[in-house]
Structures are given as structure tokens and as C-alpha cells.
Design a protein around this motif. Structure first.
Motif: not given
Length: 141
Positions: A32, A35, A38-40, A90
């Protein structure tokens, strides 16, 4: 003196070889943490697909912001709209996307801000979510 150097060199090699051949596996917290920012990817692709007829002004995949420029449509040339999409998570979640819609009307050659129905942004968010779910389902099965 040479004995100390050899001991330090051997210890260094053992440490490095331990990192190369196994070591500990990352836990969920470290994944996590990697990430952050960052985006989904499904929400990102769904956003671009949903607004494909709008001119793209800027896109920040790390920050999760997509800005679309003003666009007028043939059936209402004295009106133009633009949108900004915020991808907030995310994970693929219902609250992971927020859409802001802006509208202007042309009054005697001057563009002035006009109200936008709140339901418009909600409908666009739902359309993005629906497209994202479809993209994810096509990847899974």
C-alpha cells in the motif's frame, strides 16, 4: 588488520546474498505504501473512455486528476461545458471518483458562468464506475 577486512567482506557478501535469494516478502502495508500517489487503473481508463468526445486539457496519472477543456455542441452553440475528474483511490470503490462539471453560456459574445445540475456530475461518476467495473470484469474472466 587483514583478518578484520576479510571478516567485514564476508559479512557484506552474506547480507547481499540474503537480499538476492529470498529475504522477507512484502506485507500489505508495504505494498500500500508503494502505491501512494497512484490511481486505480480501471477508473483511469474508464474516465478516458467516458469523456472521449471531450478535448483533453491535462492528465496526471500519479495525482489522479484529468482536466477536460471547454466544448460546445452543435445543438447548443451558445453553451459550453468542461469537466475535471478526480480519481481518489487505488481501489475500485464507489467513492473513488469525483466529477466536477462547469458550464458557461454566451451572452452577447461574452462567456459567463452558468449553474450546472448536481445530478449531472453524479450521472457521470456512475458512468465511469460502470465502465470501470466492465473493464475489470473483462480482465478477470
Amino acid at each position: 588488520m587483514v583478518k578484520h577486512i576479510l571478516t567485514a567482506a564476508m559479512a557484506g557478501m552474506l547480507i547481499v546474498s540474503g537480499c538476492q535469494f529470498g529475504g522477507s516478502k512484502p506485507d500489505d502495508a508495504s505494498i500500500t505504501q508503494q502505491n501512494v500517489g497512484t490511481v486505480n487503473p480501471y477508473l483511469w481508463r474508464a474516465t478516458l473512455d467516458t469523456f472521449e468526445n471531450m478535448p483533453l486539457d491535462s492528465a496526471d496519472a500519479v495525482g489522479g486528476i484529468v482536466n477536460y477543456d471547454w466544448k460546445s455542441f452543435a445543438d447548443s452553440p451558445d453553451e459550453r461545458i468542461k469537466a475535471t475528474v478526480y480519481i481518489l483511490d487505488t481501489r475500485l470503490r464507489a467513492d473513488g471518483v469525483k466529477v466536477s462539471v462547469f458550464r458557461q453560456t454566451n451572452m452577447d459574445g461574452t462567456w459567463t458562468d452558468a449553474p450546472v445540475d448536481e445530478e449531472t456530475a453524479i450521472q457521470l461518476e456512475n458512468k465511469i464506475l460502470q465502465r470501470a467495473r466492465t473493464l475489470k470484469a473483462s480482465q478477470i474472466g
